[in-house]
Design an enzyme around this catalytic site. Structure first.
Site, PDB file in Angstrom:
ATOM      1  N   TYR A 260      -1.738  -1.144  10.504  1.00 37.08           N
ATOM      2  CA  TYR A 260      -1.849  -1.379   9.067  1.00 37.08           C
ATOM      3  C   TYR A 260      -0.638  -0.824   8.331  1.00 37.08           C
ATOM      4  O   TYR A 260      -0.015  -1.523   7.508  1.00 37.08           O
ATOM      5  CB  TYR A 260      -3.126  -0.742   8.531  1.00 37.08           C
TER       6      TYR A 260
ATOM      7  N   SER B 211       0.859  -1.178   0.000  1.00 36.28           N
ATOM      8  CA  SER B 211       0.000   0.000   0.000  1.00 36.28           C
ATOM      9  C   SER B 211       0.895   1.227   0.000  1.00 36.28           C
ATOM     10  O   SER B 211       2.069   1.150   0.395  1.00 36.28           O
ATOM     11  CB  SER B 211      -0.872  -0.002   1.268  1.00 36.28           C
TER      12      SER B 211
END
Length: 252
Positions: free
Chosen positions: A150, A137
């Protein structure tokens, strides 16, 4: 004997898009996720549209027991491509989140990805070919308050993949890490903030960026021009300012 492309998180979103792309390339596809019903529907579509074989394996990859059983099963399959797509994030202050969910997040985003990758590398090296696609990401490029776990897991994925790319150079096994920005999937709904980051790329755009980078032999790629610029900019911004900006963006 069939040679398989394995896609985790294949019940929707990016996983479904990767499965469709691989089937379109003529690959037989193993679909992995928790939702058997969704994967069965997708498997039927892929077989009907592309004439490929499909194998549906329901599995909660955040569960160590189920993960171990899956790894053992992969030992018996001829895997030419592994797409480590499964993962999730959680919005919220770390101290206010459930410990079990944080453990599951690390287990899925980091441990499962590492163990599945480790499981397929020996057979790929023996054959002298293979591809490993790890989904990180743009969160990998900076700490994100209220998504601390995350962002940290995705930093791991990027670092791990880049090192693996170098380790496997010359073996015929290719590795690429794709770093999408906000993408039009159920990620934000599942994370607890469906209204965040409404300017999103499509799963198909992310998949196209992935395979272009894989063909070019790149260790990683950031999907989308705007996302690439933002990722590069993080190198020049002091951490104290970077985390404030990341927190603001993540919650808008």
């Amino acid at each position: 004997m069939s040679s398989w492309a394995v896609v985790t998180g294949a019940s929707g979103g990016l996983g479904e898009a990767y499965a469709r792309e691989l089937a379109g390339q003529g690959s037989d596809v193993v679909l992995l996720a928790r939702s058997a019903e969704k994967m069965e529907r997708l498997a039927s579509e892929l077989s009907a549209e592309h004439g490929v074989e499909t194998l549906v394996i329901p599995c909660d990859l955040s569960d160590a027991t189920q993960r171990a059983a899956l790894v053992a099963r992969l030992d018996g399959l001829d895997v030419h491509t592994l797409v480590n797509n499964a993962g999730f994030g959680t919005f919220g202050m770390l101290g206010e989140l459930e410990r079990a969910r944080i453990s599951q997040e690390v287990g899925l985003n980091v441990v499962a990805l590492t163990e599945l990758t480790h499981a397929v590398i020996p057979q790929m090296i023996t054959r002298g070919r293979g591809a490993i696609i790890n989904v990180a990401s743009t969160a990998a490029f900076q700490p994100i308050p209220q998504m601390a776990t995350y962002a940290a897991t995705k930093s791991y994925v990027l670092s791990f993949s880049s090192a693996l790319w170098a380790e496997l150079s010359g073996t015929g096994v290719r590795v690429v890490c794709i770093c999408p920005g906000p993408t039009d999937t159920s990620f934000f709904d599942n994370a607890g903030n469906g209204d965040a980051m409404v300017q999103r790329r499509s799963p198909q755009q992310v998949v196209a960026s992935t395979f272009a980078a894989l063909r070019a032999g790149k260790p990683y790629v950031v999907d989308g021009a705007g996302n690439k610029l933002a990722a590069q900019a993080t190198r020049f911004i002091p951490t104290s300012l970077l985390v404030q900006a990341a927190s603001w963006v993540a919650t808008r």
